[in-house]
Scaffold this motif. Structure first.
Motif, PDB file in Angstrom:
ATOM      1  N   SER A  96      13.548  31.318   7.500  1.00 24.64           N
ATOM      2  CA  SER A  96      14.114  32.204   8.687  1.00 24.64           C
ATOM      3  C   SER A  96      13.024  31.906   9.573  1.00 24.64           C
ATOM      4  O   SER A  96      12.192  31.419   9.898  1.00 24.64           O
ATOM      5  CB  SER A  96      13.882  33.801   8.380  1.00 24.64           C
ATOM      6  N   ASN A  97      13.595  32.417  11.096  1.00 25.27           N
ATOM      7  CA  ASN A  97      12.800  32.502  12.265  1.00 25.27           C
ATOM      8  C   ASN A  97      12.399  31.052  12.854  1.00 25.27           C
ATOM      9  O   ASN A  97      11.234  30.824  13.261  1.00 25.27           O
ATOM     10  CB  ASN A  97      11.212  33.144  12.108  1.00 25.27           C
ATOM     11  N   GLU A  98      13.008  29.931  12.272  1.00 22.64           N
ATOM     12  CA  GLU A  98      12.680  28.619  12.679  1.00 22.64           C
ATOM     13  C   GLU A  98      12.497  28.351  14.366  1.00 22.64           C
ATOM     14  O   GLU A  98      11.364  27.705  14.577  1.00 22.64           O
ATOM     15  CB  GLU A  98      14.027  27.788  12.476  1.00 22.64           C
ATOM     16  N   GLU A  99      13.173  28.967  15.188  1.00 20.41           N
ATOM     17  CA  GLU A  99      12.933  28.749  16.755  1.00 20.41           C
ATOM     18  C   GLU A  99      11.736  29.643  17.086  1.00 20.41           C
ATOM     19  O   GLU A  99      10.828  28.960  17.797  1.00 20.41           O
ATOM     20  CB  GLU A  99      14.030  29.393  17.380  1.00 20.41           C
ATOM     21  N   LYS A 100      11.166  30.612  16.486  1.00 24.33           N
ATOM     22  CA  LYS A 100      10.119  31.188  16.700  1.00 24.33           C
ATOM     23  C   LYS A 100       8.844  30.509  16.363  1.00 24.33           C
ATOM     24  O   LYS A 100       7.705  30.280  16.998  1.00 24.33           O
ATOM     25  CB  LYS A 100       9.938  32.567  16.320  1.00 24.33           C
ATOM     26  N   ILE A 101       8.935  29.746  15.150  1.00 29.77           N
ATOM     27  CA  ILE A 101       7.867  29.183  14.476  1.00 29.77           C
ATOM     28  C   ILE A 101       7.566  27.850  15.494  1.00 29.77           C
ATOM     29  O   ILE A 101       6.463  27.537  15.755  1.00 29.77           O
ATOM     30  CB  ILE A 101       8.191  28.878  12.961  1.00 29.77           C
ATOM     31  N   ILE A 102       8.642  27.346  15.846  1.00 32.17           N
ATOM     32  CA  ILE A 102       8.793  25.949  16.642  1.00 32.17           C
ATOM     33  C   ILE A 102       7.885  26.343  17.906  1.00 32.17           C
ATOM     34  O   ILE A 102       7.236  25.670  18.584  1.00 32.17           O
ATOM     35  CB  ILE A 102       9.931  25.350  16.902  1.00 32.17           C
ATOM     36  N   ALA A 103       8.239  27.417  18.599  1.00 35.07           N
ATOM     37  CA  ALA A 103       7.711  27.952  19.856  1.00 35.07           C
ATOM     38  C   ALA A 103       6.241  28.144  19.812  1.00 35.07           C
ATOM     39  O   ALA A 103       5.493  28.078  20.716  1.00 35.07           O
ATOM     40  CB  ALA A 103       8.537  29.142  20.350  1.00 35.07           C
ATOM     41  N   LYS A 104       5.832  28.637  18.849  1.00 35.07           N
ATOM     42  CA  LYS A 104       4.363  29.016  18.355  1.00 35.07           C
ATOM     43  C   LYS A 104       3.441  27.727  18.184  1.00 35.07           C
ATOM     44  O   LYS A 104       2.142  27.659  18.485  1.00 35.07           O
ATOM     45  CB  LYS A 104       4.102  30.085  17.483  1.00 35.07           C
ATOM     46  N   CYS A 105       4.077  26.525  17.921  1.00 39.24           N
ATOM     47  CA  CYS A 105       3.284  25.368  17.303  1.00 39.24           C
ATOM     48  C   CYS A 105       3.450  24.309  18.318  1.00 39.24           C
ATOM     49  O   CYS A 105       4.727  23.700  18.188  1.00 39.24           O
ATOM     50  CB  CYS A 105       3.748  25.155  15.973  1.00 39.24           C
ATOM     51  N   LYS A 106       2.514  23.691  18.796  1.00 34.16           N
ATOM     52  CA  LYS A 106       2.815  22.880  19.905  1.00 34.16           C
ATOM     53  C   LYS A 106       3.156  21.517  19.455  1.00 34.16           C
ATOM     54  O   LYS A 106       3.809  20.416  19.980  1.00 34.16           O
ATOM     55  CB  LYS A 106       1.649  22.299  20.804  1.00 34.16           C
ATOM     56  N   ASN A 107       2.926  21.366  17.947  1.00 35.67           N
ATOM     57  CA  ASN A 107       3.187  19.951  17.323  1.00 35.67           C
ATOM     58  C   ASN A 107       4.344  19.966  16.642  1.00 35.67           C
ATOM     59  O   ASN A 107       4.856  18.983  15.886  1.00 35.67           O
ATOM     60  CB  ASN A 107       2.313  19.443  16.443  1.00 35.67           C
ATOM     61  N   ALA A 108       5.231  21.214  16.706  1.00 39.80           N
ATOM     62  CA  ALA A 108       6.423  21.448  16.222  1.00 39.80           C
ATOM     63  C   ALA A 108       7.730  20.991  17.032  1.00 39.80           C
ATOM     64  O   ALA A 108       7.660  21.236  17.934  1.00 39.80           O
ATOM     65  CB  ALA A 108       6.441  22.463  15.683  1.00 39.80           C
TER      66      ALA A 108
END
Length: 520
Positions: free
Chosen positions: A63-75
């Protein structure tokens, strides 16, 4: 799914369980990580006291894929898009014909076969089993087989090489090529290593398996069958002649490789549009692999997770020439790659284990059409041939060798800690008598400059073998945006020999694209 880049991992990392690492890097609960797998791995050895892996991971979260990507500059978001081979929507009166069964011809044939077009492949050399026997016999001192050798036969010149699969081209078909190699026996790591390779011992079985699929789909492969002539009528190919048999043909892929000089002459005589093309020539240099490992990996040089170190070097000289290393073979051997009588040409080869004592690489100097000495479109081929014949003559039929000490620094020739690997025999030669001065002077300067990048590169004991002349084709067979010859409809110049590729993967990709043009 998430693609996470620039993940630095220690050399002892357990790549079978990357979930904890994914959790840490994404700052996400481990319970939210469904899976994590390696996507790409390279060695970062810029700091000799901190050699590590630099990786990219494919991560699936719950879950929360988009939020995780937004928080990680290398993702970033990742979506796997497999390459889909085309199916033919039409048939042809005559089946497509492919001349040459190296990477370009092989993948063109596979693409056509998967499309349902049942191609006919003509290969002047033998199948890979007979070819291996012929090459081993030559390395053991038997006479050169002009039909089947390191250059000619199933799999092309790449079959007897390091089997490098890295490429500079950005093309979605490149991944498909790797996946096909993997499906037919290449190790899984070619899908993740930044510098993938197979090794000649595995390649011989991979190419055989690809051939079997082509045949199972209705394709036909005729070994020891050379394209002798093409017949053109009204600006279009009408037929070909091979082994004295005339074959009706309206679609011909010419993928004969960079060493089929007689084929180039035949095409030129038939009026196909061709042009001179820059290439490169030089020598093979051999060092102890242990010395290269130490120079590149420092205190980590004996770490079993690193394997044999490799390198890629380039310099631009004040004389305007470029000098660069090419087809570096860790733990490999230099081989006699000749394909003509009374001539010597060398190359490098590695087994999959890369566990030989020596490292070898080509050191090449750029050669431009103005160096050819003639406006004749085949002048570059003739330049290659004359140098190869000089090499044969000066060493009385053996392979010419010298040392860096003798060639670069003028010391007395003496074989030291580095022993030449080339077979069946070698002999000392003055390389100044083999090459024109612009090549020898550039090589000497380039080797000294490379020593600034890799300590010991210009060590006097390092062995040089000559000549490396077949790095690429000095001719381009011109084609239009539809991959068709400018001179005759239905003829498709393809691959490295025609001037449109530079390695196994790029040649295979070109073969796929040419086949797609025929499929329509």
């Amino acid at each position: 799914m998430i693609l996470l880049n620039n993940v630095n991992l220690p050399l002892n990392t357990d790549f079978s369980d990357l979930v904890p690492i994914a959790s840490r890097e994404l700052k996400a609960p481990i319970t939210n990580i469904k899976s994590a797998k390696l996507y790409r791995k390279s060695v970062d050895a810029r700091k000799k006291n901190d050699v590590h892996f630099c990786c990219s991971l494919i991560i699936e979260v719950l879950s929360n894929e988009e939020k995780i990507i937004a928080k990680c500059k290398n993702a970033q978001k990742y979506e796997y898009k497999p390459y889909i081979f085309k199916k033919a929507k039409k048939t042809f009166k005559n089946r497509p014909v492919i001349a040459g069964f190296g990477p370009a011809g092989m993948f063109a044939a596979l693409t056509l076969a998967r499309a349902g077009l049942k191609p006919l492949v003509l290969e002047r050399g033998s199948d890979v089993d007979k070819r291996k026997q012929a090459v081993e016999a030559f390395f053991n001192g038997e006479p050169l087989d002009l039909k089947t050798n390191v250059q000619f036969g199933e799999g092309g010149a790449g079959t007897f090489s390091d089997g490098k699969l890295n490429t500079g081209i950005k093309n979605p078909r490149s991944r498909a090529v790797l996946e096909i190699f993997n499906r037919y026996g290449a190790p899984d790591k070619i899908l993740t290593d930044a510098k993938p390779h197979i090794g000649t011992d595995i390649l011989v079985n991979v190419v055989k398996s690809i051939r079997e699929e082509i045949i199972s789909l209705g394709g036909e492969i005729r070994f020891e069958t050379k394209l002798d002539e093409i017949k053109i009528e009204n600006g279009k190919i009408a037929s070909i002649i091979a082994n004295d048999e005339e074959i009706k043909c309206d679609k011909l892929i010419i993928a004969t490789g960079h060493s089929a000089r007689d084929t180039f002459k035949m095409l030129h005589d038939k009026g196909l549009s061709m042009a001179q093309k820059p290439f490169a020539m030089g020598v093979r240099i051999e060092h102890l692999q242990s010395d290269i490992n130490k120079a590149l990996y420092g205190e980590f040089c004996n770490n079993e997770n690193l394997g044999a170190a490799d390198y890629k070097l380039a310099v631009h000289l004040e004389n305007g020439r470029g000098v660069y290393t090419f087809c570096m073979c860790p733990g490999g051997e230099v081989i006699n790659a000749s394909s003509e009588e009374n001539a010597i040409a060398v190359n490098g080869m590695s087994q999959s284990r890369r566990d030989g004592d020596n490292a070898n690489s080509a050191v090449l100097v750029n050669v431009n059409p103005e160096d050819f000495g003639s406006d004749d479109v085949l002048a570059g081929l003739e330049m290659q041939r004359k140098i190869e014949q000089k090499a044969f003559s000066i060493a009385n039929g053996a392979v010419p060798v010298t040392t860096v000490g003798e060639f670069v620094f003028g010391e007395k020739f003496e074989i030291g800690k580095v022993k030449p690997t080339v077979k069946p025999k070698f002999a000392y030669a003055d390389f100044n008598e083999i090459f024109p001065s612009f090549i020898t002077e550039s090589l000497k300067e380039g080797i000294k400059l490379f020593d600034r990048k890799i300590k010991g590169f210009a060590d006097s004991s390092s062995v040089l073998t000559a000549p490396e002349t077949r790095s690429s084709s000095p001719v381009r067979v011109l084609r239009n945006e539809k991959f068709e010859s400018l001179s005759a409809r239905g003829i498709y110049p393809c691959g490295e020999g025609a001037g449109y590729a530079g390695g196994i993967v790029s040649a295979a990709v070109d073969g796929i694209m040419v086949a797609e043009a025929i499929i329509g």
